[in-house]
Design a protein around this motif. Structure first.
Motif, PDB file in Angstrom:
ATOM      1  N   ARG A  53      -1.274  32.351 -45.768  1.00  0.00           N
ATOM      2  CA  ARG A  53      -2.130  31.559 -45.546  1.00  0.00           C
ATOM      3  C   ARG A  53      -1.685  30.258 -44.806  1.00  0.00           C
ATOM      4  O   ARG A  53      -0.427  29.930 -45.236  1.00  0.00           O
ATOM      5  CB  ARG A  53      -2.802  30.931 -46.953  1.00  0.00           C
ATOM      6  CG  ARG A  53      -1.694  30.287 -47.843  1.00  0.00           C
ATOM      7  CD  ARG A  53      -2.373  29.426 -49.120  1.00  0.00           C
ATOM      8  NE  ARG A  53      -1.024  28.899 -49.866  1.00  0.00           N
ATOM      9  CZ  ARG A  53      -0.323  27.801 -49.532  1.00  0.00           C
ATOM     10  NH1 ARG A  53      -0.621  27.144 -48.646  1.00  0.00           N
ATOM     11  NH2 ARG A  53       0.647  27.748 -50.466  1.00  0.00           N
ATOM     12  N   ARG A  54      -2.283  29.469 -44.038  1.00  0.00           N
ATOM     13  CA  ARG A  54      -1.889  28.392 -43.505  1.00  0.00           C
ATOM     14  C   ARG A  54      -2.455  26.934 -44.279  1.00  0.00           C
ATOM     15  O   ARG A  54      -1.797  25.993 -44.617  1.00  0.00           O
ATOM     16  CB  ARG A  54      -2.256  28.148 -41.950  1.00  0.00           C
ATOM     17  CG  ARG A  54      -1.645  29.145 -41.119  1.00  0.00           C
ATOM     18  CD  ARG A  54      -2.403  29.551 -39.873  1.00  0.00           C
ATOM     19  NE  ARG A  54      -3.775  29.982 -40.184  1.00  0.00           N
ATOM     20  CZ  ARG A  54      -4.987  29.785 -39.311  1.00  0.00           C
ATOM     21  NH1 ARG A  54      -4.460  29.499 -38.017  1.00  0.00           N
ATOM     22  NH2 ARG A  54      -5.913  30.304 -39.608  1.00  0.00           N
ATOM     23  N   HIS A  69       1.564  33.018 -37.847  1.00  0.00           N
ATOM     24  CA  HIS A  69       0.151  33.338 -37.818  1.00  0.00           C
ATOM     25  C   HIS A  69      -0.064  34.424 -36.635  1.00  0.00           C
ATOM     26  O   HIS A  69      -0.832  35.208 -36.722  1.00  0.00           O
ATOM     27  CB  HIS A  69      -0.982  32.091 -37.631  1.00  0.00           C
ATOM     28  CG  HIS A  69      -2.145  32.662 -37.746  1.00  0.00           C
ATOM     29  ND1 HIS A  69      -3.047  32.981 -38.688  1.00  0.00           N
ATOM     30  CD2 HIS A  69      -3.319  32.520 -36.659  1.00  0.00           C
ATOM     31  CE1 HIS A  69      -4.164  33.164 -38.480  1.00  0.00           C
ATOM     32  NE2 HIS A  69      -4.395  32.935 -37.269  1.00  0.00           N
ATOM     33  N   ARG A  87      -7.152  40.082 -42.474  1.00  0.00           N
ATOM     34  CA  ARG A  87      -7.487  38.556 -42.333  1.00  0.00           C
ATOM     35  C   ARG A  87      -8.792  38.224 -43.266  1.00  0.00           C
ATOM     36  O   ARG A  87      -9.876  38.280 -42.461  1.00  0.00           O
ATOM     37  CB  ARG A  87      -7.421  38.523 -40.771  1.00  0.00           C
ATOM     38  CG  ARG A  87      -7.654  37.028 -40.519  1.00  0.00           C
ATOM     39  CD  ARG A  87      -7.318  36.786 -39.047  1.00  0.00           C
ATOM     40  NE  ARG A  87      -5.750  36.607 -38.927  1.00  0.00           N
ATOM     41  CZ  ARG A  87      -5.137  36.332 -37.769  1.00  0.00           C
ATOM     42  NH1 ARG A  87      -5.803  36.554 -36.625  1.00  0.00           N
ATOM     43  NH2 ARG A  87      -3.809  36.385 -37.842  1.00  0.00           N
ATOM     44  N   HIS A  90      -9.208  32.237 -46.454  1.00  0.00           N
ATOM     45  CA  HIS A  90      -8.639  31.857 -47.765  1.00  0.00           C
ATOM     46  C   HIS A  90      -9.550  30.565 -48.103  1.00  0.00           C
ATOM     47  O   HIS A  90      -9.805  29.613 -47.261  1.00  0.00           O
ATOM     48  CB  HIS A  90      -7.151  31.236 -47.334  1.00  0.00           C
ATOM     49  CG  HIS A  90      -6.452  30.645 -48.590  1.00  0.00           C
ATOM     50  ND1 HIS A  90      -6.584  29.258 -48.655  1.00  0.00           N
ATOM     51  CD2 HIS A  90      -6.022  31.115 -49.745  1.00  0.00           C
ATOM     52  CE1 HIS A  90      -5.791  28.694 -49.852  1.00  0.00           C
ATOM     53  NE2 HIS A  90      -5.567  29.917 -50.562  1.00  0.00           N
ATOM     54  N   ASP A 145      -6.917  32.907 -42.314  1.00  0.00           N
ATOM     55  CA  ASP A 145      -5.997  33.294 -43.177  1.00  0.00           C
ATOM     56  C   ASP A 145      -6.199  34.680 -43.748  1.00  0.00           C
ATOM     57  O   ASP A 145      -7.110  35.182 -43.600  1.00  0.00           O
ATOM     58  CB  ASP A 145      -5.775  32.070 -44.275  1.00  0.00           C
ATOM     59  CG  ASP A 145      -5.246  31.190 -43.898  1.00  0.00           C
ATOM     60  OD1 ASP A 145      -4.837  31.003 -42.519  1.00  0.00           O
ATOM     61  OD2 ASP A 145      -5.077  29.842 -44.386  1.00  0.00           O
ATOM     62  N   GLN A 339       3.952  33.830 -45.686  1.00  0.00           N
ATOM     63  CA  GLN A 339       3.257  33.740 -44.572  1.00  0.00           C
ATOM     64  C   GLN A 339       4.426  33.281 -43.311  1.00  0.00           C
ATOM     65  O   GLN A 339       4.192  33.693 -42.367  1.00  0.00           O
ATOM     66  CB  GLN A 339       2.081  32.844 -44.812  1.00  0.00           C
ATOM     67  CG  GLN A 339       1.140  32.657 -43.638  1.00  0.00           C
ATOM     68  CD  GLN A 339       1.679  31.707 -42.290  1.00  0.00           C
ATOM     69  OE1 GLN A 339       2.426  30.868 -42.692  1.00  0.00           O
ATOM     70  NE2 GLN A 339       1.043  32.066 -41.197  1.00  0.00           N
TER      71      GLN A 339
END
Length: 407
Positions: A53-54, A69, A87, A90, A145, A339
């Motif tokens: 996750r970002r 990513h 993908r 999130h 995410d 990540q």
């Protein structure tokens, strides 16, 4: 018999950061040796939750996170497997009005950074995700995410590095590191001596003694995240779940197992090792059952914990030493390194090759923790017990032997 290896770069610590850096360096043509006290990827990199996750990261981490990513969809080409990367999106839940306001403020703060966050109110949330129960005020969705299997990904990066020509020395603790005129001299078990122009300290929770020995003490602490996996269930959880303010995170894999976390384990008498607590397991299972009715009465079949390094400001240390030429630090990812690790590996390789990175990392400089007193070993030598504590990843998993039912 003793042996001496002459390499361009020595990487201490075989977690995902260290192995991805080793792979990137080898692809650039550098000779690399990677040392690990245990198995590569067996500690935090291999036993974490698996969130990719970002969303939720501090703004200063987003550029690095965006770089990583772009790597995740290319895993199969890079390391030979996709690592079960999905993908999924999130979804970060807000359980109170204050938490929803926090999500809204974060979305505004990162609006120009490419996350494409979608804020969802409570009614719409229940329509789109009817499998979420409880008093949830709303959520923030980052559709790009996802999640992956850390036990596969971490080992595969090390395998790919070995296949590319990196000398990977597992079960090889470093006992001595010294800065010399011609680079660094390292002594390790199995009568191995190494001479290298660069050293990368990717030692995870054990990186502190190394940094301090070179005059750069940092506020690095060990934490022990604890996870639970359930029996396989019908797939219902379509996104990777987090919560503003913490307390629970959850995802479901294609086989139907749900991985749930949000509590901490505790260290054993030997603090490199940890295990979940019974009270923590019950707490997180109850939280999961309250939010996800499909988990009520499901069996929890495995529990585990691991050791990770957390910085006081929850940002990692990434970049050149301020005291020692050609020493590079990369540690302290505070439970959120999975990540960004592939992106960090590329950054570290650029630092070796170019002396700088195209991705901004100034916020992660080690001298943000500068103290008035320097480490006791100002002669840039690391030896004895401090070296033994360096980031050689140690398998610290402790699985419960019995299954519990979520009530």
């Amino acid at each position: 018999m003793s042996r001496t290896l002459h390499r361009d770069v020595a990487v201490i610590g075989g977690g995902l950061v260290g192995s991805s850096a080793a792979l990137a360096l080898r692809r650039m043509g550098f000779s690399v040796v990677l040392l690990d006290k245990g198995f590569c990827g067996a500690q935090a990199s291999g036993v974490n939750y698996g969130g990719v996750r970002r969303q939720g990261r501090p703004p200063e981490q987003i550029a690095l996170s965006q770089r990583a990513h772009a790597i995740w969809p290319r895993l199969k080409d890079l390391i030979g497997i996709d690592g079960e990367f999905v993908r999924s999106g999130h979804l970060k839940l807000a359980r109170t009005g204050a938490e929803m306001a926090s999500l809204e403020a974060y979305a505004a703060r990162v609006a120009d950074l490419g996350l494409d966050l979608e804020l969802i109110g409570g009614n719409r949330l229940r329509e789109r995700f009817p499998w979420i129960a409880g008093d949830v005020m709303g959520a923030s969705l980052c559709a790009g995410d996802g999640h992956a299997n850390p036990r596969l990904v971490s080992a595969a990066f090390a395998h790919a590095a070995r296949h590319a020509g990196v000398d990977i020395l597992e079960h090889t603790p470093v006992s001595h590191v010294e800065k010399a005129l011609d680079g660094f001299h390292l002594s390790a078990s199995s009568n191995t001596d190494i001479k290298a122009r660069f050293v990368i300290n990717s030692a995870g929770a054990w990186a502190g003694p190394f940094a301090e020995a070179f005059g750069e003490p940092v506020p690095l602490y060990a934490i022990y995240p604890s996870m639970i996996v359930t029996e396989p269930l019908d797939v219902f959880m379509t996104v990777n779940i987090g919560a503003e303010g913490g307390g629970i995170y959850a995802r479901q894999v294609e086989r139907g197992n749900c991985i749930v976390g949000g509590m901490r384990g505790e260290p054993l008498a030997e603090p490199d090792f940890s295990r979940p607590t019974g009270s923590g397991a019950v707490t997180i299972m109850n939280r999961a059952a309250a939010l996800f009715p499909a988990l009520r009465h499901a069996y929890a079949i495995r529990f585990w914990s691991g050791t990770e390094g957390e910085m006081a400001d929850r940002n990692p240390v990434i970049g050149f030493s301020r005291t020692t030429p050609n020493l590079i630090h990369a540690f302290g990812f505070s439970g959120a390194g999975f990540q960004i690790a592939p992106g960090v590996g590329e950054v570290l390789a650029e630092l070796v090759r170019d002396g700088e990175s195209r991705t901004p990392i100034q916020a992660f400089a080690i001298d943000r923790f500068a103290r008035t007193t320097q480490g006791s070993r100002a002669d840039n030598v690391l030896c004895g017990e401090a070296a033994g504590a360096l980031g050689q990843q140690i398998s610290a998993r402790r699985f419960a032997g019995s299954a519990l039912r979520i009530e």
